[in-house]
Scaffold this active site. Sequence first.
Site, short mmCIF file in Angstrom:
data_model
loop_
_atom_site.label_atom_id
_atom_site.label_comp_id
_atom_site.label_asym_id
_atom_site.label_seq_id
_atom_site.Cartn_x
_atom_site.Cartn_y
_atom_site.Cartn_z
N LYS A 117 0.86 -1.18 0.00
CA LYS A 117 0.00 0.00 0.00
C LYS A 117 0.89 1.22 0.00
CE LYS A 117 -2.15 1.80 3.62
NZ LYS A 117 -3.14 2.05 4.69
N ARG A 170 -10.12 -1.38 7.52
CA ARG A 170 -9.21 -2.35 8.13
C ARG A 170 -8.67 -1.85 9.46
NH1 ARG A 170 -4.10 0.09 9.11
NH2 ARG A 170 -2.79 0.19 7.24
N GLN A 175 -11.56 8.82 10.56
CA GLN A 175 -11.58 7.40 10.89
C GLN A 175 -12.35 7.08 12.16
OE1 GLN A 175 -8.16 4.94 10.48
NE2 GLN A 175 -7.21 6.18 8.91
N GLY A 179 -3.83 5.46 16.51
CA GLY A 179 -3.36 6.60 15.74
C GLY A 179 -1.86 6.69 15.55
#
Length: 321
Positions: free
Chosen positions: A67, A111, A139, A220
């Site tokens: 990714k 995810r 998120q 985070g």
Amino acid sequence: MLIVPEREIAPLMTRAAAFDAVEKVFAAMAAGDAYNFPVVREALGHEEALYGFKSGFDRAGLTLGLKAGGYWPHNLQARGLINHQSTVFLFDPDTGRPTAMVGGNLLTALRTAAASSVSIRHLAREDAKVLGMIGAGHQAGFQLRAALEQRDFNKVIGWNLHPEMLPRLAEIASEAGLPFEAVGLDRMREADVIISITSSFAAILGADQVSPGTHIACMGTDTRGKQELDPRLLARAAVFTDDVAQSVTIGEAQHAVGQGLIAEADLTELGAVINATHPGRTSGDQITLFDGTGVGLQDLAVAAAVVELAVAKGVAIEVDI
């Protein structure tokens, strides 16, 4: 090569499918059947952006890829785009040829939420009732929805540096029929489960602001220097993670290990709990902590699942490169 555009992801990938994919990846990692490659994560010196690559190989699922993406903090206000931007690339492990390019923005949120949700299922107390949220960005909503599926919560409390953003979490709680209260950090002592999902570079939650028996999902911290928790909190807790090497270098544990409060050997992969080779929580008053650094294998697993669904539904675009 197949392309699955970002616009096609939402109808294809559910929270349940993301949870299943991530849980299987954690189990495969702990069993030695899948491994992540070293993460590249750098500040660009342009637009205050962070950019990098996460990659890996799952021998059991024959999934290989990476990714590419990161965090552009000015996107939302300046361009109307979400701050996290990413794309997943999959390759044939037998030949090395590229097989798919998949929009990674929604998948990253799903995810990441699935990872904390897996940690809640395996580590939180069964009688957990109050869910605490630290952070209210893009998120956070995904995190909240996924977490609410794991325990019979009866209340959500939340804190954010910019409290005007908290109503979006209140709406999600209301949709689930639960009350929501904006609180100060000291009130996090009331929470049985706490999820932190911020981009902070300084500790937010103090070691004395968490009650015995709490489960914390710290989601985070994924870059060197980032920090959401007082390092002394990790010293109070049983610490679990997605990947130990990442946890001590770019995760929340980097600070506690760096200060000598815990050692790398004190960290346990969550997959060991899933595989029943580690007991996980051992008492009702134990603080458990999941250091979710975000591993490339999570991205590859959800992307591979999306490609299969896209092909079945006829929405994948085939190109010859």
